[in-house]
Design an enzyme around this catalytic site. Structure first.
Site, PDB file in Angstrom:
ATOM      1  N   PHE A 100       7.547  -2.177  -5.453  1.00 19.65           N
ATOM      2  CA  PHE A 100       7.661  -3.578  -5.838  1.00 19.65           C
ATOM      3  C   PHE A 100       8.221  -3.679  -7.256  1.00 19.65           C
ATOM      4  CE2 PHE A 100       4.312  -5.999  -3.081  1.00 19.65           C
ATOM      5  CZ  PHE A 100       5.048  -5.706  -1.953  1.00 19.65           C
ATOM      6  N   HIS A 143       0.982   3.203   4.412  1.00 15.43           N
ATOM      7  CA  HIS A 143       1.564   3.188   3.071  1.00 15.43           C
ATOM      8  C   HIS A 143       0.455   3.348   2.033  1.00 15.43           C
ATOM      9  CE1 HIS A 143       4.046   2.587  -0.264  1.00 15.43           C
ATOM     10  NE2 HIS A 143       4.587   1.408   0.005  1.00 15.43           N
ATOM     11  N   GLU A 194      17.297   1.223   3.252  1.00 11.29           N
ATOM     12  CA  GLU A 194      17.252   2.661   2.980  1.00 11.29           C
ATOM     13  C   GLU A 194      18.247   3.399   3.873  1.00 11.29           C
ATOM     14  OE1 GLU A 194      14.052   6.281   2.211  1.00 11.29           O
ATOM     15  OE2 GLU A 194      13.374   4.436   3.205  1.00 11.29           O
TER      16      GLU A 194
END
Length: 412
Positions: free
Chosen positions: A398, A339, A313
């Protein structure tokens, strides 16, 4: 093309079950991660999570109704109710056929499925609840919200793993912008802190194992990061055409001005190590917003605290922003929340709305050891005041799903 604004926000999270509490704890840099006490973690490699605390489903829905809702639906309904009330919506102001719901979940009613599977093994098929399927399927959060508010427009449940919230917000933005709806309730929800998901993620070596110091476990961009911390909750927003919002005298928080989506087409769980998919989504989002990279004031990073993901990122942001990359603050809310999987994008969007509104950037906590591969300004350990107009929010999932939204402070 219609302009699209945000008129309501709602949150259920490890940092609080209302927006004021959530925001104030984010700004203070508090961690919502703790030792799991909702089930026995004996034998588990990981014993920490970002748990929703103080959520009384029986008090909110009544005991009978609560028993018919998996926790992911309970969280979604509670966050949607906050957002609805915050937007001061009422049925007489709306055309129900132009009211939609875009709320997704990555995993759905996993707890309900586990409980019913145990019952099947112990007592046989006659004891399985007829409500199992409608309690566990991932579209049920959107369906329940639609039923509650009489939304006769599109009711969709995007399933793009951990980028769901941004996918929902972005697709809702495009529908309203094109004139297909006036108002859409959009976001994500998740309640996957269960024995089986904890074990699976841990066995995949995806989770932090700092069991003895949960508040220090989620550390995006830090050199000593060792995986993400699983969390739960819901983040939901009310999106509305500017014309509709002005007509009913609504308070406007921010404007949605761009959305970008892409696929890594690389691996089922690993990010493209060079961040190419993330870069494409960000580039598309700012192009749709009609802005240049130089106009970006703050970035809300996906930043899960994994070694490859945070580095990728960072590379993507550097490619997007070029020479100014080091000057644009990047904040990582997952350092405090963990998360929230399918709820992460919605929770991040709520935080970015408040960031633009208040001119305060929440910190990325647990910045203790510099990683030379993660060399941006991550607003380390303390919130920062700033003059802000445009913010990007990144969400990746994912399967290589990438979704990025661009928000702009609304000025009268």
């Amino acid at each position: 093309m219609n302009r699209v604004v945000i008129t309501g926000v709602g949150i259920i999270s490890p940092l609080g079950n209302d927006v004021d509490t959530y925001w104030s704890r984010l700004v203070r840099g508090e961690s919502g991660i703790s030792v799991i006490d909702t089930f026995d973690t004996t034998g588990h490699k990981v014993k920490i999570a970002g748990l929703v605390r103080g959520f009384d489903a029986d008090a909110r829905f009544g005991r009978r109704e609560a028993r018919r809702l998996d926790r992911f639906c309970q969280y979604a309904l509670a966050a949607a109710e906050q957002a609805w009330n915050d937007a001061s919506l009422s049925p007489e102001q709306l055309d129900p056929e132009r009211l939609g719901v875009y709320v997704g979940s990555g995993i759905g009613g996993l707890q309900t499925l586990m409980e019913q599977d145990a019952l099947l093994l112990e007592r046989g098929p006659e004891r399985i609840s007829p409500t199992l399927v409608p309690m566990m399927i991932a579209n049920m959060a959107a369906a329940q919200i639609s039923i509650k508010y009489g939304a006769l427009g599109p009711a969709l449940s995007p399933v793009t793993a951990c980028s769901i919230g941004n996918t929902a917000i972005g697709e809702a933005f495009r529908l309203i912008r094109s004139g297909g709806a006036d108002v859409i309730i959009a976001g994500g929800t998740e309640a996957a802190v269960t024995e089986i998901s904890l074990a699976s993620f841990a066995n995949a070596t995806a989770l932090s194992r700092r069991n003895d110091e949960p508040a220090r476990a989620s550390r995006p961009f830090d050199a000593e990061r060792d995986g993400f911390v699983i969390a739960e909750g819901a983040g939901v927003l009310v999106l509305e055409s500017l014309e509709h919002a002005l007509r009913r005298g609504a308070r406007i928080y921010a404007e949605v001005i761009g959305y970008g989506a892409s696929s890594d087409a690389y691996h089922i769980v690993a990010s493209d190590p060079e961040g190419r998919g993330a870069y494409r989504a960000m580039k598309q989002a700012i192009r749709e917003a009609g802005i240049s990279p130089e106009e970006v004031d703050v970035i809300s990073a996906h930043a899960t605290s994994t070694e490859v993901g945070d580095k990728a990122e960072t590379m993507a942001i550097r490619k997007l922003l070029g020479e100014q990359a080091s000057r644009v603050p990047v904040t990582a809310n997952k350092s405090m929340l963990g998360h929230m999987l399918g709820a992460a994008g919605g929770a991040a969007a709520v935080a970015l709305v408040k960031t633009l509104q208040e001119g305060i950037i929440p910190p990325t906590i647990n910045q203790e050891s510099r990683d030379p591969d993660c060399d941006l300004d991550y607003v380390p350990n303390a919130a920062r005041k700033a003059d802000l107009t445009v913010g990007l929010s990144n969400s990746f999932g994912f399967g290589g799903h990438n979704a990025v939204i661009v928000l702009k402070a609304y000025r009268d």
